[in-house]
Design a protein around this motif. Structure first.
Motif, short mmCIF file in Angstrom:
data_model
loop_
_atom_site.label_atom_id
_atom_site.label_comp_id
_atom_site.label_asym_id
_atom_site.label_seq_id
_atom_site.Cartn_x
_atom_site.Cartn_y
_atom_site.Cartn_z
N TYR A 21 1.75 1.88 8.40
CA TYR A 21 2.00 0.77 9.32
C TYR A 21 3.38 0.96 9.92
CZ TYR A 21 -1.81 -1.67 6.89
OH TYR A 21 -3.02 -2.03 6.36
N ALA A 58 -11.59 -1.50 1.77
CA ALA A 58 -11.21 -0.32 2.54
C ALA A 58 -11.36 0.93 1.66
CB ALA A 58 -9.76 -0.44 3.04
N TYR A 59 -11.20 0.75 0.36
CA TYR A 59 -11.24 1.88 -0.57
C TYR A 59 -12.65 2.15 -1.12
CZ TYR A 59 -6.18 1.42 -0.27
OH TYR A 59 -4.90 1.36 0.19
N TYR A 83 0.82 -1.21 0.00
CA TYR A 83 0.00 0.00 0.00
C TYR A 83 0.86 1.26 0.00
CZ TYR A 83 -3.37 -3.52 1.32
OH TYR A 83 -4.13 -4.65 1.34
N HIS A 106 -11.77 -6.25 12.40
CA HIS A 106 -10.74 -7.12 11.81
C HIS A 106 -9.36 -6.60 12.19
CE1 HIS A 106 -11.09 -3.72 8.97
NE2 HIS A 106 -9.79 -3.92 8.75
N THR A 107 -8.37 -7.43 11.98
CA THR A 107 -7.00 -6.94 12.02
C THR A 107 -6.52 -6.89 10.57
OG1 THR A 107 -6.05 -9.16 12.33
CG2 THR A 107 -6.50 -7.86 14.32
N ASP A 108 -5.55 -6.04 10.30
CA ASP A 108 -5.06 -5.84 8.93
C ASP A 108 -3.90 -6.78 8.61
OD1 ASP A 108 -6.83 -3.79 8.40
OD2 ASP A 108 -5.27 -2.45 7.65
N THR A 109 -3.70 -6.92 7.33
CA THR A 109 -2.56 -7.66 6.78
C THR A 109 -2.37 -9.05 7.41
OG1 THR A 109 -0.90 -6.60 8.22
CG2 THR A 109 -1.33 -5.55 6.09
N GLN A 163 -0.85 0.12 13.38
CA GLN A 163 -1.46 0.90 12.32
C GLN A 163 -1.71 2.31 12.83
OE1 GLN A 163 -5.27 -0.57 10.72
NE2 GLN A 163 -4.51 0.19 8.78
N TRP A 185 0.21 5.92 3.43
CA TRP A 185 -0.91 5.83 2.51
C TRP A 185 -1.90 6.93 2.81
CZ3 TRP A 185 -3.81 4.36 6.55
CH2 TRP A 185 -3.33 3.36 7.40
N ASP A 192 -10.63 -11.57 4.64
CA ASP A 192 -9.40 -12.00 3.98
C ASP A 192 -9.00 -13.44 4.29
OD1 ASP A 192 -9.21 -9.51 2.82
OD2 ASP A 192 -8.03 -8.66 4.45
N TYR A 235 -2.77 -11.49 5.83
CA TYR A 235 -2.20 -12.26 4.71
C TYR A 235 -0.70 -12.03 4.56
CZ TYR A 235 -3.69 -7.65 3.31
OH TYR A 235 -3.92 -6.31 3.32
N PHE A 255 -5.81 7.55 1.64
CA PHE A 255 -6.86 6.94 0.82
C PHE A 255 -8.25 7.53 1.03
CE2 PHE A 255 -9.14 3.85 3.57
CZ PHE A 255 -8.33 3.88 4.70
N ASP A 280 -9.63 -3.51 -2.73
CA ASP A 280 -9.96 -3.85 -1.35
C ASP A 280 -11.10 -2.95 -0.87
OD1 ASP A 280 -8.55 -5.38 1.17
OD2 ASP A 280 -9.57 -3.54 1.79
N ASN A 310 -9.54 -11.80 10.44
CA ASN A 310 -10.12 -11.02 9.36
C ASN A 310 -10.96 -11.95 8.50
OD1 ASN A 310 -10.64 -9.53 6.99
ND2 ASN A 310 -8.87 -8.23 7.41
C1 LIG Z 1 -6.04 1.20 3.42
N1 LIG Z 1 -5.05 0.47 4.15
C2 LIG Z 1 -3.76 0.62 3.50
C3 LIG Z 1 -4.94 1.06 5.46
C4 LIG Z 1 -5.37 -0.89 4.42
C5 LIG Z 1 -5.90 -1.70 3.35
C6 LIG Z 1 -5.84 -3.16 3.78
C7 LIG Z 1 -7.14 -3.76 3.89
C8 LIG Z 1 -7.11 -5.23 3.94
N2 LIG Z 1 -8.38 -5.81 3.77
C9 LIG Z 1 -6.56 -5.70 5.28
O1 LIG Z 1 -7.33 -5.83 6.19
O2 LIG Z 1 -5.38 -5.90 5.40
#
Ligand SMILES: C[N+](C)(C)CCCC[C@H](N)C(=O)O
Ligand SMILES: O=C(O)CCC(=O)C(=O)O
Ligand SMILES: [Fe+2]
Length: 421
Positions: A404, A233-234, A217, A242-245, A255, A221, A337, A247, A223, A231, A334
């Motif tokens: 992040y 988020a956009y 990202y 959820h928690t991010d990333t 964050q 970022w 994801d 994956y 956005f 995604d 999440n």
């Molecule tokens: C927009 N921003 C860069 C903050 C996050 C975008 C990641 C969103 C992804 N579904 C996840 O949960 O990781």
């Protein structure tokens, strides 16, 4: 009778050791108490704390400061802090551990005041201070938490009245930074106030406590709901907690969110302490907690929008705990994801879904939800290994910036300020 069992064990051990290291006298770890060894307790009173120790065939046993500790002889040789084994300037080991005989035993052991002396067969002497051993033993560590935390639901968090830190004090004073990090470590969220609503100032804040973790990202970022990435988020859609990333093999540690502009309605941010919810699961259904900590899952990010082509996969359980003290250190949650589950056998998967449901119910209890409206000037830091975030759907133009952070570097800053992390 036990002779028989013992010789059986010995032959099994010998089988296991075939082709590997063969010790002259095999250690018999499970039969210590049965072996007719000439062991005796040595008692001393040192500085009002009594100390007792015993030299066993395959380990050293120590009672000190209300702790019973057992040390492997290789461990005791390996951790030698003498000048030839350890560089105390760089805090690095010089000793080649592979050069230590795996069947090593001390020739003699003696105690002088609070120092234990081990003399090894080659004449080398290793000294240990009793307090150092207590601090560094498994038994000593087991009773400690790596990171003290205050688990919260909405009421607990609000009642705590955790103060925000002012931007200037955060950037310019050690006390401001320390206060901020202390709260952040305890609660998993923290705010900085009076930040000029620009991307540059947000970046400056981030850099004060950590290295920015650049990802697919970008570094910082910025956005809006412009569908520029593949995604949700956009978009303007609501996002459940959820928690991010998830994956990533190592999900991003922290964050940072700064809402630079919102002309419209809705768009509040939801925060939920994932560790509080997990704690509830542990209390209500410990076997479900355990399952969530053992079953590995995949999360996945597949993107094919414009110039952005990405395919990320992260593997790990929902709850990650340290095996020696069962302390939770990372939640990976999440539902958007989460990838196809093909890492769990048929006879486990249904129980896993039950456990996942129990956790989800806890995460969704209204009393666990803390809602905030992000405003220009108020920067939110979220521990992405602990606290889940979400957002309400919104209307109008909304611009969020952030980044992040690498967890190691945030914790590094905290430790340098004297905080436990
Ligand atoms: C927009 N921003 C860069 C903050 C996050 C975008 C990641 C969103 C992804 N579904 C996840 O949960 O990781
Ligand atoms: O738009 C928001 O408030 C947050 C969206 C989100 O979950 C994210 O960017 O990670
Ligand atoms: Fe998110």
């Amino acid at each position: 009778m036990w002779y028989h069992r013992l010789s059986h064990l010995q032959s099994r051990l010998q089988d296991l050791l075939k082709g590997g290291v063969i010790c002259q006298a095999l250690p018999q770890p499970t039969f210590k108490s049965l072996l007719p060894l000439a062991v005796r307790w040595h008692h001393t009173a040192s500085k009002s704390l009594t100390c007792a120790w015993q030299q066993h065939e395959d380990h050293f046993e120590l009672k000190y400061a209300n702790t019973v500790m057992r040390f492997d002889y290789v461990w005791l040789r390996d951790h030698c802090r003498s000048a030839s084994c350890y560089n105390s300037k760089t805090h690095q080991r010089s000793l080649d551990t592979a050069s230590v005989d795996l069947c090593i035993k001390p020739k003699t052991i003696h105690l002088d005041e609070t120092t234990l002396f081990f003399t090894w067969p080659d004449g080398h002497v290793t000294k240990y201070d009793l307090n150092w051993l207590v601090k560094n033993s498994y038994e000593g560590q087991k009773q400690k938490v790596i990171q003290p935390r205050i688990l919260w639901n909405a009421e607990i968090y609000q009642q705590a009245q955790v103060p925000s830190v002012d931007c200037q004090s955060f950037l310019e004073t050690k006390e401001g930074l320390k206060k901020f990090l202390q709260n952040f470590l305890l609660y998993g969220i923290a705010f900085v106030e009076n930040v000029p609503p620009t991307r540059e100032h947000t970046e400056k804040l981030a850099e004060r406590i950590s290295l920015i973790r650049e990802t697919i990202y970008g570094r910082m970022w910025y956005f809006t709901s412009d569908f520029s990435r593949g995604d949700t988020a956009y978009t303007k859609l609501a996002l459940d907690r959820h928690t991010d990333t998830t994956y990533f093999q190592e999900p991003c540690g922290i964050q940072v969110f700064h809402c630079l502009k919102h002309e419209g309605t809705g768009g509040r941010t939801l925060l939920v302490d994932g560790f509080y919810a997990a704690q509830q699961v542990l209390q209500k259904a410990p076997e479900e907690f355990e399952l969530l900590s053992k079953v590995p899952l995949k999360h996945e990010y597949i993107e094919d929008v414009g110039e952005c082509h990405n395919h990320m996969i992260g593997i790990g359980p929902v709850l990650n705990i340290y095996p020696w003290n069962k302390e939770l250190y990372l939640i990976r949650y999440n539902n958007y994801d989460r990838a196809v589950i093909n890492t769990v056998p048929y006879d486990v998967i249904h129980r896993w879904y039950i456990a996942h449901r129990t956790l989800t119910i806890e995460l969704r209890r209204p009393e666990n939800e803390f809602w905030v409206k992000l405003k220009p000037g108020r920067v939110l830091f979220i521990d992405n290994w602990r606290v889940l975030h979400g957002r309400e759907c919104f209307t109008g133009y909304r611009q969020l910036c952030g980044c992040y952070l690498t967890r190691d570097d945030v914790l590094n800053t905290a430790r340098l300020l004297g905080l436990q992390a």
